[in-house]
Design a protein around this motif. Structure first.
Motif: not given
Lengths: 938, 172, 452
Positions: B72-73, B96, B99-102
């Motif tokens: 994600m970063k 983001w 703080k969740e990933p897609v």
């Protein structure tokens, strides 16, 4: 039209099967990205290594943990470590099973009103302990052996909280040995043994290859010794039957409790044939004289064997003698230890083969006497809070009195990682992290400090040993809140200054030996051994277990799966009975015996044990709970149960005995023993084309395979192999070998890829332990019979097995003359969390109905090739080794490319001792065995 | 009467095949179609228009077995400032911030993944172009599986290019 | 193929659609004709042969009529048979311009074979009258022509069907690999059986309707022809859905979308209707349903060729998009030049606009955003406009601290303008901070993007 098309048409033929073809309930798989990638350049799917320490037993070997995606997947010995130098034993390898055990305690537990342990939180549990400390009374802390920072922290803990720290409890407390050394040398330590340059080793009861001292270190040293060649002999005196005994060149069986006579005889013989200084002579003069006849008569050892041993000892230039184990674990044990120490002094062993400088620190460890005192204080109700820290006295001693007395404590706090008999008694149970999840350190021997560092974040709501103490101290207001990581870091900084940083990278620090060899001191020890003749009649010997030490590892299913090398029993409990005894009792294997001694009784199936003396019965620690009596003299827990009554119950109990036979019946299953009808082979060539002793091409209808670059091969030195079974566990963990469970073992469906078969001499005097894995034959009988080409020979000599191609006809298994193929009768992949995490992702897990076997760790070969390709070169010697070879404490296994003339496997394969199994079949295996007897075993 | 039977028979016969074809279509729709993604990320824009290199986002493709989903970063490095007004980027930013990933959906489906040990690293370093297996991503608004990824397909390419065809190369 | 890519300018999206339409039309003309030729020739040969074995005037007459219908005179053969084939390479040549491994040669190679086959069948037709004398030559011509035609047409069809499976193109090293493919084989079988069914319909249509006037006199022949035609048609109708299903099933996943499946199903349904018509034709004593069945068959061919073309387009949709974008960019380039000229004439600063609209998304003059502050990096382009322009047109990663600069997709004219503008800004030291002063408002940015 090939198979797939055919299936396709079958599918088209009916709409139903088209529908079936699309399993609609299949969920779409997800791809979950990192939020922020790990900064330390961690590449997903690439292994990293964490240097830490093994904590499965007090030996504390150095460990290198292979970590994949933040999970340890394999433990290996830490190369270059002063204690174990890259090797790891069966228990250390199984440490992973300990980490991922389903029996881990997952959160703090507290006794509720009903008196059952219920889940709780740290916030609930810690105040309860603090208040218990407040409540006053004589608080006490009983722990297992600690060393390094944890020991220091515990002292600090007891100093600050006023919780009295009791002598630590280890069932194998070495009390007798330490006492003898204290009396004679003034140092109450357990010296480490270094047979590196010895020309004679005499071990009395000390199972140096199984549990005594550091077996890994001893095996390594033995291997080094053998590499040096020259004259070398090893006498082992024992009352029972142990792996160590059978690996010694001469195994002398003494009646239980009579070892002192042997040693006394030896001592006097040495005294008469070696120059002694005055002090030693004075000591010797105080030892009752035992003549050869007397010794032979009492111990039942043949006269000439005694003479040989004595003569060898007298002649030896650099001998090593050590007594321990079951030989010192009885009332006469202290005599034995004393005599052994005296002989050591008389032969000048201290400082040469017996290393007092590299001693293992047992100074904080108490003895059974201390446990007895504790029991008394408990019964007197004088104990307030008792904290039991990583220790299980209830199970280890299995002593009703202590168990009952435990109830008298005002408050019981248990601290441990897995549930056990002791913790079940506690009011509060605090869960500990495994060493793989914690910071800390450990001190295997004086001068060496292992780092314990986490390879993963804790699986459960647990704390490391140190953190538990610190949190309690903080809770009780005895110290400011801090983390154990900080604590050890500060301590290292104090101890090692700037070097501390590199400590973590290297995993250990070796400050070298400090003390020199101690001198003999004045002492007056009253020897009582020849006062009373040892009681006759049946005796039960409770031997240490190779698999679970003093019994601590007995709940690990991985170890349960591994056969005990002597009896090849896997899951079940059993009692070993000598062949004569069995005959006189009229019992066979699996017949049930009832054993009674005092108030204790047990019903166990028989397993015949060649070489076990008449009227001697043997069980292993942890296999069955035997009340540990103890010697009032030394405080050592007793390994002998006298006045035993034995009664066959007439029942038969199906037992998981893996081996079919004790003998190879002249079939040539033991390397170098060719069957009578088939003379030695000569002048034949192996598949690679060059001449190797004893293979034959001419019998094959198939063309000689040709190997362009590599021919992976393995060589095993039968002199060095100790049968310690570390390779089996290493293999099982590396290759995700299924654990099939007791029921399957009863049906002979064990799954290990390596089989160590014990073959005993008819009279039980000697034994061969033959480790066999897939032999990767040039002309593999399994290959032509596979109807689907799931198994075939590749151009690197590997006998490949393609799991997803295999349809499970098991023809290959039937056609393998070495019994090296294992069939998945069920899907053994399903395990309970967290055991599901004990998986090596480099190796595909096999499903139901698939044949599997040793692959020569093909995944490691692939990895090596990957690296080599990156560097634009071929795989070199040393790039790749198998899990078994890597782990072998005895350096008995080498693996490499047979076509590379500089490779070690090439050297070994062309050694005059080199031979292969069942060569007369013309399979031309790739596993070479260096047969026993390289001449220097006199 | 006979007429009815005959015409019914004819109808049944043809109807059967028509239905079978439609069933195939249904199977394709449920399993083979390119899956919808939580965020309508377009390779066409990133590769085609902005011609970013594959390795810029899938940075492990030449280092590891797996090409790796970009973190994600990685997305936010640019999109903290670029194109913040578009719906997709706003979705991304929301993930983001939480703080969740897609939870991307896997496009390439392999039946026996656990039995195949495929290394992107080896293929990339052998000079196999990404498009050769993954198709013209420069023109894919939504990624679809271009290659069948069946064993026959792997082997045919290996034989074409004299790459090893030993089973142990992939299966172990 | 490269020579194609050199000589063909990439077609636009509409052009591609046109090409696909053209392909469908071509097939609609060509496929039924070849199918009819194959069907009628084969049937006629069978009839003549049986007539030769056991004389039967009805057979002979029908054979003659069939040859008349199917092979006709030279003109239809040229218009319907040869010319459409010639069109194919041009269609696909444009459609697949620049596609790697594009197997065009396999489309071109079989064409002569097809023509030869047609020619032989032409001779066969001529030799029909005098067949009594040279029966064997006659039959030989027929079989020879039929085999050559079918063989080469199979090859042609393989090449075209293989366009739907670009994954395998790199493997099409030789003809064997090309031909040995279930998908192709089923397709061809489907085609041939359609041909025979179509022949049945043709008998009903041409023999009984067109020539109806005079043939009514001969009721016996009429009845025979009707029964024969309808029976033939019906029989082969039943084979159609089977091969159609196999064909669909063996097509690679990449060709599909919902429409394609619907087309596949539609072919089956349509065939069913035709089957009913044939049954009706069998039942009713009247010579009817000829036109219906025949026209419906043409429709079937339309559907199935749409199926093929659509599949081809689906399987290569990325390729299509690529050349579309290429065409698009070339158009933009031209427009941009005009725009630049206009801007210059109108006295607007194209460079400044572009900078505010595009570059400002990531760059500021003096501070770091996504990209580096321009003031620091531009120094190395001091009075090197072309260098900067090149960089802007195709950027490369320089400073590892920053993500690589994506291609802003500017026309060369705009790139040049912005390069000149920026370097101008650098050159004027006094205005160092100027860009800060005029940081664009969102509206400006928007407009800037629109203009780009």
């Amino acid at each position: 039209m090939d198979r797939r098309d055919f299936l396709r048409w079958v599918g088209v033929a009916s709409g139903a099967s088209v529908l079936a073809g699309c399993d609609l309930n299949r969920k779409s798989e997800k791809l979950i990205p990192y939020l922020v990638p790990p900064e330390d350049g961690l590449i997903p799917g690439e292994a990293t290594f964490v240097a830490t320490s093994c904590t499965e037993c007090p030996a504390n070997c150095g460990v290198n943990a292979r970590v994949r995606d933040a999970r340890p997947v394999k433990l290996e010995g830490l190369a270059g470590h002063p204690v174990n130098d890259g090797a790891l034993c069966i228990r250390g390898q199984a440490g992973l099973n300990h980490l991922y055990s389903v029996d881990r305690i997952r959160q703090p537990l507290m006794k509720d009103a009903a008196g059952t342990l219920a889940p709780a939180t740290w916030e609930q549990a810690l105040p309860r302990i603090a208040s218990a400390i407040e409540a006053g009374g004589e608080h006490a802390l009983l722990s297992g052996r600690t060393s390094g920072s944890l020991a220091a922290l515990m002292d600090e803990f007891s100093a600050r909280t006023g919780v009295r720290r009791l002598p630590e409890f280890e069932l194998f407390s070495y009390a007798a040995v330490r006492e003898a050394n204290r009396a004679l040398f003034g140092v109450a330590v357990v010296p480490s043994l270094s047979p590196d340059d010895a020309d004679l080793v005499v071990t009395v009861g000390a199972d140096v290859l199984e549990t005594y001292g550091n077996p890994v270190a001893f095996s390594r040293a033995l291997a080094r010794r053998r590499d040096k060649g020259g004259r070398f002999a090893w006498y082992h005196v024992e009352p029972h039957a142990s792996l160590t005994g059978f690996k010694a060149s001469h195994r002398l069986v003494a009646r239980p409790g009579t070892e002192a006579h042997v040693l006394s005889f030896l001592l006097h013989y040495v005294a008469n044939h070696r120059p002694l200084d005055a002090r030693t002579a004075a000591h010797v003069s105080r030892v009752p004289v035992v003549t050869a006849e007397r010794a032979s008569e009492i111990t039942g050892i043949a006269r000439e064997s005694l003479d040989h041993m004595a003569e060898a000892l007298a002649r030896a230039s650099n001998p090593l003698l050590v007594a321990g184990g079951v030989s010192v674990a009885h009332d006469g044990g202290l005599d034995v230890a004393h005599l052994a120490a005296l002989i050591q002094a008389a032969c000048g062993m201290p400082g040469r083969t017996v290393d007092f400088a590299r001693a293992t620190d047992y100074s904080r460890v108490g003895s059974m006497a201390d446990m007895d005192r504790l029991a008394q204080r408990l019964e007197a109700g004088r104990v307030g809070m008792l904290m039991l820290f990583r220790v299980d006295p209830v199970a280890r001693m299995s002593d009703e009195r202590f168990a009952k007395a435990l109830g008298r404590a005002a408050f019981l706090v248990g601290v441990g990682d897995m549930m056990n008999a002791t913790l079940e008694r506690c009011d509060v149970v605090l869960p500990l992290s495994h060493a793989m999840e914690s910071w800390g350190d450990a001190e295997p021997v004086a001068g060496v400090l292992n780092v314990v560092q986490p390879a993963m974040t804790p699986l459960f709501d647990t704390l490391s040993d140190g953190d538990v103490l610190l949190r309690i101290m903080a809770e009780a207001g005895a110290a400011p809140q801090t983390s154990y990581q900080q604590y050890v870091a500060d301590r290292w900084a104090r101890e090692y200054g700037p070097g501390a940083g590199d400590l973590v990278k290297k995993g250990y620090v070796d400050r070298g030996a400090t003390a020199g060899a101690p001198a003999l001191r004045e002492a007056d020890h009253r020897f009582g051994f020849n006062a009373a003749a040892p009681a006759g009649g049946p005796v039960l010997v409770v031997a240490p277990s190779l698999r679970w030490y003093d019994g601590r590892g007995e709940s690990l299913e991985l170890l349960r799966e591994i056969p005990d090398p002597l009896s090849t029993v896997t899951w079940d409990a059993w009692v070993s009975v000598g062949s004569e005894t069995a005959a006189s009792l009229g019992v066979r294997d699996e017949d049930e015996l009832e054993l009674r001694a005092g108030g204790w009784a047990a019903r166990l199936p028989v397993r015949r044990q060649p070489g076990l003396a008449r009227d001697v019965f043997m069980v292993q620690r942890g296999v069955v709970a035997v009340p540990a009596g103890w010697s009032r003299v030394s405080g050592e827990g007793s390994a002998l149960v006298a006045d035993l009554t034995v009664q066959p119950t007439g029942r038969r109990v199906r037992t998981t005995i893996v081996s079919g036979s004790f003998t190879e019946d002249g079939r040539g299953a033991v390397p170098g023993r060719h069957p009578a009808h088939f003379g030695p082979l000569a002048g034949m060539t192996h598949g690679g084309g060059e001449a190797v002793h004893g293979s034959r091409e001419d019998v094959s209808f198939y063309p000689a395979p040709n190997y362009p670059k590599y021919r992976w091969a393995m060589a095993i030195d039968m002199d060095k192999c100790t049968g310690c079974s570390a390779c089996i566990v290493a293999c099982s963990v590396e290759n995700n070998v299924p654990m099939s469970g007791r029921e399957q073992h009863l049906r002979g469906r064990e799954m290990q890829w390596i089989r160590i078969e014990p073959y005993y001499a008819p009279d039980g005097s000697a034994a061969d332990f033959v480790p066999t894995m897939c032999q990767h034959c040039d002309y593999a009988p399994c290959e032509p019979v596979c109807p689907v080409y799931a198994t075939y020979h590749n151009d690197e000599g590997l006998n490949a097995q393609v799991y997803n191609r295999c349809v499970g006809t098991r023809y290959c298994g039937n056609n393998c003359p070495y019994k090296q193929r294992r069939f998945n009768f069920f899907d053994f992949r399903e395990r309970r969390h967290p055991l599901t995490l004990m998986v090596n992702p480099d190796v595909s897990q096999r499903g139901k109905g698939v044949m599997e076997k040793c692959t020569f760790c093909v995944q490691r070969i692939r990895k090596a090739r990957d690296v080599a390709k990156d560097e634009k070169r071929d795989i070199r010697e040393g790039d790749v080794t198998t899990a078994c070879a890597q782990s072998c404490p005895g350096n008995a296994i080498v693996f490499g490319n047979l076509l590379d003339e500089n490779s070690q496997v090439y050297q070994w394969a062309h050694d005059p001792r080199s031979t292969r199994l069942l060569e007369e079949l013309g399979t031309s295996p790739a596993v070479f065995y260096l047969k026993k007897g390289n001449g220097h075993d006199a | 009467m006979a007429r009815r039977v005959i015409s019914a028979a004819i109808f049944g016969y043809f109807a059967l095949f028509a239905v079978l074809i439609l069933l195939l279509g249904f199977r394709w729709h449920t399993h083979r179609k390119a899956p919808d993604q939580p965020i309508a990320f377009s390779h066409e824009i990133h590769v085609g228009k902005l011609n970013l290199q594959c390795l810029f986002c899938h940075e492990d493709a030449d280092k590891a077995m797996t090409a790796g989903v970009p973190s994600m970063k990685k997305c936010m490095d640019c999109h903290v400032a670029v194109k913040t007004e578009t719906a997709g980027v706003q979705q991304l930013t929301e993930y983001w911030n939480n703080k969740e990933p897609v939870p991307w959906n896997r496009v390439h489906r392999i039946r026996i993944r656990e039995h195949v040990h495929f290394s992107h690293k080896r293929h990339v370093s052998a000079g196999v172009a990404c498009e050769q297996c993954h198709g013209q991503l420069a023109a894919m608004p939504r990624v679809r599986q271009v290659s069948s990824l069946k064993m026959g397909w792997c082997v045919s390419c290996h034989t074409e290019n004299n790459a090893p065809t030993d089973c142990l190369i992939c299966h172990r | 193929m490269d020579f194609l890519s050199q000589h063909i300018i990439p077609p636009t999206a509409t052009h591609l659609q046109l090409l696909e339409f053209l392909a469908v039309v071509t097939y609609t003309i060509h496929l039924p004709y070849i199918a009819l030729v194959i069907g009628s020739a084969a049937v006629a040969m069978w009839l003549t042969f049986s007539d030769h074995e056991m004389p039967n005037p009805l057979f002979a007459r029908l054979a003659g009529d069939l040859i008349g219908i199917g092979l006709g005179s030279g003109l239809p053969m040229l218009v319907l048979g040869v010319l459409p084939m010639m069109v194919l390479p041009f269609i696909y040549g444009q459609w697949f311009v620049g596609a790697p491994h594009f197997p065009l040669k396999y489309i071109v190679l079989p064409i002569p074979g097809v023509i030869l086959g047609l020619a032989l069948l032409g001779l066969y037709r001529r030799s029909f009258r005098g067949r009594a004398a040279r029966f064997h030559l006659h039959m030989a011509l027929g079989t020879g022509g039929l085999l050559v035609l079918m063989g080469s047409y199979f090859a042609l069809m393989s090449a075209i069907i293989r366009l739907q499976d670009p994954e395998k193109w790199f493997r099409l090293k030789n003809v064997v690999i090309l031909l040995l493919n279930w998908n192709v084989i089923w397709k061809f079988l489907l085609f041939v059986h359609l041909g025979f069914a179509l022949t049945g319909a043709a008998i009903l249509f041409f023999v009984l309707r067109w020539r109806g006037r005079e043939s009514v006199t001969d009721a016996e022949y009429a009845a025979f022809a009707r029964r024969f035609g309808a029976g033939l048609g019906l029989a082969f109708c039943f084979a159609v859905p089977v091969f159609n299903l196999f064909y669909v099933f063996t097509s690679p996943d990449v060709v599909f979308d919902s429409t394609v499946y619907l087309l596949g199903a539609a072919v089956t349904v349509l065939t069913m209707i035709i089957a009913y018509a044939f049954v009706a034709a069998l039942r009713s004593g009247q010579p009817r349903f000829g036109a219906t069945t025949f026209s419906l068959f043409i429709l079937v061919f339309v559907l199935s060729s749409t199926f093929d073309v659509r599949s081809m387009a689906n399987a290569n949709r990325e390729h299509a998009r690529l050349i579309e974008t290429k065409a698009e960019s070339e158009r933009l380039e031209r427009e941009a030049e005009i725009e630049a000229a206009m801007a210059a004439s109108a006295g607007r600063n194209l460079g400044e606009e572009t900078f505010n609209g595009v570059c400002m998304q990531c760059h500021r003059m003096n501070d770091r955003l996504v990209g580096p502050p321009l003031a620091t990096v531009l120094t190395k382009y001091a009075n090197n406009v072309d260098g900067l322009q090149n960089f802007v047109l195709n950027p490369v990663k320089i400073n590892p601290e920053y993500p690589p600069m994506p291609n802003p997709g500017l026309s060369s004219a705009r790139a040049k303008a912005v390069a000149e503008y920026l370097l101008g800004q650098m050159a004027a030291p006094a205005d160092g901070a100027q860009p800060e002063a005029q940081t664009p408002t969102p509206t400006e940015v928007q407009s800037g993007q629109k203009s780009h």
